[in-house]
Design a protein around this motif. Structure first.
Motif, PDB file in Angstrom:
ATOM      1  N   MET A   1       0.811  -1.213   0.000  1.00 41.82           N
ATOM      2  CA  MET A   1       0.000   0.000   0.000  1.00 41.82           C
ATOM      3  C   MET A   1       0.851   1.272   0.000  1.00 41.82           C
ATOM      4  N   ALA A   2       2.000   1.197   0.710  1.00 38.95           N
ATOM      5  CA  ALA A   2       2.797   2.410   0.858  1.00 38.95           C
ATOM      6  C   ALA A   2       3.324   2.924  -0.483  1.00 38.95           C
ATOM      7  N   ASP A   3       3.880   1.986  -1.306  1.00 32.32           N
ATOM      8  CA  ASP A   3       4.445   2.455  -2.567  1.00 32.32           C
ATOM      9  C   ASP A   3       3.338   2.897  -3.531  1.00 32.32           C
ATOM     10  N   GLN A   4       2.160   2.324  -3.318  1.00 28.63           N
ATOM     11  CA  GLN A   4       1.025   2.740  -4.135  1.00 28.63           C
ATOM     12  C   GLN A   4       0.661   4.202  -3.832  1.00 28.63           C
ATOM     13  N   ALA A   5       0.645   4.507  -2.539  1.00 31.57           N
ATOM     14  CA  ALA A   5       0.351   5.883  -2.125  1.00 31.57           C
ATOM     15  C   ALA A   5       1.409   6.835  -2.685  1.00 31.57           C
ATOM     16  N   GLU A   6       2.638   6.343  -2.681  1.00 34.15           N
ATOM     17  CA  GLU A   6       3.747   7.142  -3.214  1.00 34.15           C
ATOM     18  C   GLU A   6       3.520   7.465  -4.683  1.00 34.15           C
ATOM     19  N   LYS A   7       3.116   6.448  -5.411  1.00 34.59           N
ATOM     20  CA  LYS A   7       2.855   6.592  -6.839  1.00 34.59           C
ATOM     21  C   LYS A   7       1.758   7.635  -7.073  1.00 34.59           C
ATOM     22  N   LEU A   8       0.741   7.539  -6.241  1.00 37.38           N
ATOM     23  CA  LEU A   8      -0.360   8.489  -6.380  1.00 37.38           C
ATOM     24  C   LEU A   8       0.092   9.908  -6.119  1.00 37.38           C
ATOM     25  N   ARG A   9       0.931  10.061  -5.092  1.00 38.49           N
ATOM     26  CA  ARG A   9       1.427  11.404  -4.789  1.00 38.49           C
ATOM     27  C   ARG A   9       2.200  11.974  -5.965  1.00 38.49           C
ATOM     28  N   GLU A  10       2.989  11.075  -6.581  1.00 37.63           N
ATOM     29  CA  GLU A  10       3.725  11.511  -7.778  1.00 37.63           C
ATOM     30  C   GLU A  10       2.765  11.990  -8.850  1.00 37.63           C
ATOM     31  N   LEU A  11       1.733  11.181  -9.048  1.00 33.80           N
ATOM     32  CA  LEU A  11       0.763  11.523 -10.079  1.00 33.80           C
ATOM     33  C   LEU A  11       0.098  12.851  -9.782  1.00 33.80           C
ATOM     34  N   VAL A  12      -0.297  12.997  -8.519  1.00 32.84           N
ATOM     35  CA  VAL A  12      -1.012  14.206  -8.125  1.00 32.84           C
ATOM     36  C   VAL A  12      -0.123  15.428  -8.301  1.00 32.84           C
ATOM     37  N   SER A  13       1.113  15.288  -7.880  1.00 31.58           N
ATOM     38  CA  SER A  13       1.982  16.466  -7.947  1.00 31.58           C
ATOM     39  C   SER A  13       2.535  16.705  -9.344  1.00 31.58           C
ATOM     40  N   GLY A  14       2.621  15.626 -10.110  1.00 29.94           N
ATOM     41  CA  GLY A  14       3.275  15.746 -11.398  1.00 29.94           C
ATOM     42  C   GLY A  14       2.389  16.121 -12.563  1.00 29.94           C
ATOM     43  N   ARG A  15       1.727  15.126 -13.112  1.00 27.30           N
ATOM     44  CA  ARG A  15       1.189  15.291 -14.443  1.00 27.30           C
ATOM     45  C   ARG A  15      -0.137  16.008 -14.537  1.00 27.30           C
ATOM     46  N   ASP A 276     -16.228  22.221  -9.105  1.00 23.25           N
ATOM     47  CA  ASP A 276     -15.307  21.522  -9.985  1.00 23.25           C
ATOM     48  C   ASP A 276     -15.194  20.076  -9.554  1.00 23.25           C
ATOM     49  N   GLY A 277     -15.022  19.202 -10.509  1.00 20.26           N
ATOM     50  CA  GLY A 277     -14.786  17.817 -10.158  1.00 20.26           C
ATOM     51  C   GLY A 277     -13.495  17.702  -9.358  1.00 20.26           C
ATOM     52  N   ARG A 278     -13.380  16.592  -8.651  1.00 21.87           N
ATOM     53  CA  ARG A 278     -12.156  16.409  -7.859  1.00 21.87           C
ATOM     54  C   ARG A 278     -10.983  16.062  -8.749  1.00 21.87           C
ATOM     55  N   GLY A 279     -11.312  15.496  -9.877  1.00 23.03           N
ATOM     56  CA  GLY A 279     -10.251  15.155 -10.816  1.00 23.03           C
ATOM     57  C   GLY A 279      -9.805  13.715 -10.679  1.00 23.03           C
ATOM     58  N   ILE A 280      -9.092  13.283 -11.687  1.00 27.74           N
ATOM     59  CA  ILE A 280      -8.662  11.890 -11.776  1.00 27.74           C
ATOM     60  C   ILE A 280      -7.737  11.465 -10.630  1.00 27.74           C
ATOM     61  N   PRO A 281      -6.753  12.285 -10.245  1.00 27.05           N
ATOM     62  CA  PRO A 281      -5.855  11.813  -9.177  1.00 27.05           C
ATOM     63  C   PRO A 281      -6.620  11.473  -7.893  1.00 27.05           C
ATOM     64  N   GLU A 282      -7.553  12.335  -7.544  1.00 24.06           N
ATOM     65  CA  GLU A 282      -8.327  12.099  -6.330  1.00 24.06           C
ATOM     66  C   GLU A 282      -9.237  10.873  -6.493  1.00 24.06           C
ATOM     67  N   PHE A 283      -9.787  10.753  -7.688  1.00 19.41           N
ATOM     68  CA  PHE A 283     -10.639   9.597  -7.997  1.00 19.41           C
ATOM     69  C   PHE A 283      -9.851   8.300  -7.820  1.00 19.41           C
ATOM     70  N   LEU A 284      -8.653   8.277  -8.367  1.00 19.64           N
ATOM     71  CA  LEU A 284      -7.846   7.063  -8.287  1.00 19.64           C
ATOM     72  C   LEU A 284      -7.413   6.767  -6.857  1.00 19.64           C
ATOM     73  N   LYS A 285      -7.130   7.845  -6.150  1.00 24.27           N
ATOM     74  CA  LYS A 285      -6.727   7.665  -4.750  1.00 24.27           C
ATOM     75  C   LYS A 285      -7.865   7.012  -3.971  1.00 24.27           C
ATOM     76  N   LYS A 286      -9.072   7.477  -4.247  1.00 25.52           N
ATOM     77  CA  LYS A 286     -10.232   6.917  -3.535  1.00 25.52           C
ATOM     78  C   LYS A 286     -10.547   5.506  -4.008  1.00 25.52           C
ATOM     79  N   LEU A 287     -10.372   5.296  -5.313  1.00 28.00           N
ATOM     80  CA  LEU A 287     -10.728   3.996  -5.878  1.00 28.00           C
ATOM     81  C   LEU A 287      -9.796   2.898  -5.379  1.00 28.00           C
ATOM     82  N   PHE A 288      -8.532   3.228  -5.257  1.00 25.29           N
ATOM     83  CA  PHE A 288      -7.564   2.185  -4.912  1.00 25.29           C
ATOM     84  C   PHE A 288      -6.987   2.310  -3.523  1.00 25.29           C
TER      85      PHE A 288
END
Ligand code: ATP
Ligand code: MG
Length: 292
Positions: A1-15, A276-288
């Motif tokens: 779970m931890a590295d998954q959260a890390e990945k999400l943070r990257e996504l949120v901050s990055g792209r 405004d929608g929360r956006g994909i990063p937030e959606f993915l964070k909640k989904l997974f």
């Protein structure tokens, strides 16, 4: 779970993110369409809502998350070569599984492999999330969920900005609509989605309102949950005809009563407690990312 959260943070901050990169204002609004009982009109409503949004100039993707009986493509008369299964299995990328239609919307076809979303390895899940981040290019994503209360359905609903619960005036559909709302209320810890009810196949404005009030009052009374009445769709033979002809009724009969109702639903969605929608990063964070 931890590295998954890390990945999400990257996504949120990055792209991604609202306004970032200047290509798109606001973030993606994710709308899950579901019901307790099957066959109440989710797929037809999802597709025609998508079309109505597209006619407003929005970039819309419909994701078919009905795993057992995927049929978004059937109603649109398209035959997708690839689906979510190929994405999860890393045989295809997201742009490769996105299907263009002649209606100005894109679809993502469902797959039975998708039902195993909970069983993905960390690596698979991380890769999948990274692929889905590309969905941020859409303004609106409409997820046509399966009927009922499988864990996938609940996670999609919990991750979305809006959950549209479709019912008809039939007592069984009403009871099941309440049933799914109850499950959402009990299973989703911090519920900050807009729960909205659509009453399909009504014969009068009054009938729609009466059905909606029943569900809304019970949800308020017993679950202390706010459900809004988004609106109704008339019983209209054009829906059946459009399914048979595999052409959405908004295109087949734009002046039909059903089409006018759907355009009205979009108007209400746009105006009702708009944010405004929360956006994909937030959606993915909640989904997974579990329930939090
Ligand atoms: N407003 C309407 N007027 C008349 N018939 C309708 C209406 N909405 C739906 N129907 C009928 O109900 C059928 C089922 O609709 P649809 O496939 O959209 O339901 P669904 O909720 O997606 O079903 P499932 O749970 O199997 O995915 C349509 O093919 C059509 O014949
Ligand atoms: Mg369906």
């Amino acid at each position: 779970m931890a590295d998954q959260a890390e990945k999400l943070r990257e996504l949120v901050s990055g792209r991604t993110g609202a306004g970032r990169g200047g290509e798109k204002k606001g973030s993606t609004r994710i709308i899950a369409v579901s019901s307790g009982k099957g066959g109440v009109g989710k797929t037809n409503i999802s597709i025609n809502l998508a079309l109505a949004y597209a006619q407003l100039g929005r970039r819309v993707i419909v994701m078919d998350a009905d795993l057992g009986l995927a049929n978004v493509n059937v109603v649109l008369g398209v035959i997708p070569r690839y689906n979510l299964y190929h994405l999860i299995r890393k045989q295809k990328t997201l742009p490769e599984i996105l299907v263009d239609t002649s209606y100005g919307i894109q679809i993502i076809a469902g797959a039975s492999g998708f039902s195993k979303i909970a069983n993905l390895t960390d690596q698979e899940r991380g890769d999948f999330i990274a692929e889905l981040a590309a969905l941020s290019s859409a303004d609106i994503i409409i997820i046509d969920c399966a009927a009922g209360v499988s864990s996938n359905v609940i996670s999609f609903i919990a991750a979305a900005d809006d959950a549209l619960i479709v019912t008809t005036p039939e007592p069984t559909a009403i009871t099941d609509a309440y049933g799914i709302i109850k499950i959402i209320a009990t299973e989703v810890e911090s519920l900050d989605i807009g729960l909205k009810l659509i009453v399909n196949r009504v014969h009068s404005v009054v009938e729609g309102r009466r059905v909606a009030e029943r569900v809304i009052n019970i949800a308020g009374q017993f679950l202390n949950l706010k459900v809004d009445y988004l609106g109704f769709v008339y019983e209209d033979p054009v829906v059946h005809t459009s399914v048979v002809r595999q052409k959405p009724f908004l295109v087949l009969e734009p002046r039909s009563r059903a089409a006018m109702c759907v355009r009205h639903l979009v108007g209400r969605l746009e105006n009702m407690d708009y944010r405004d929608g929360r956006g994909i990063p937030e959606f993915l964070k909640k989904l997974f990312g579990g329930k939090g």
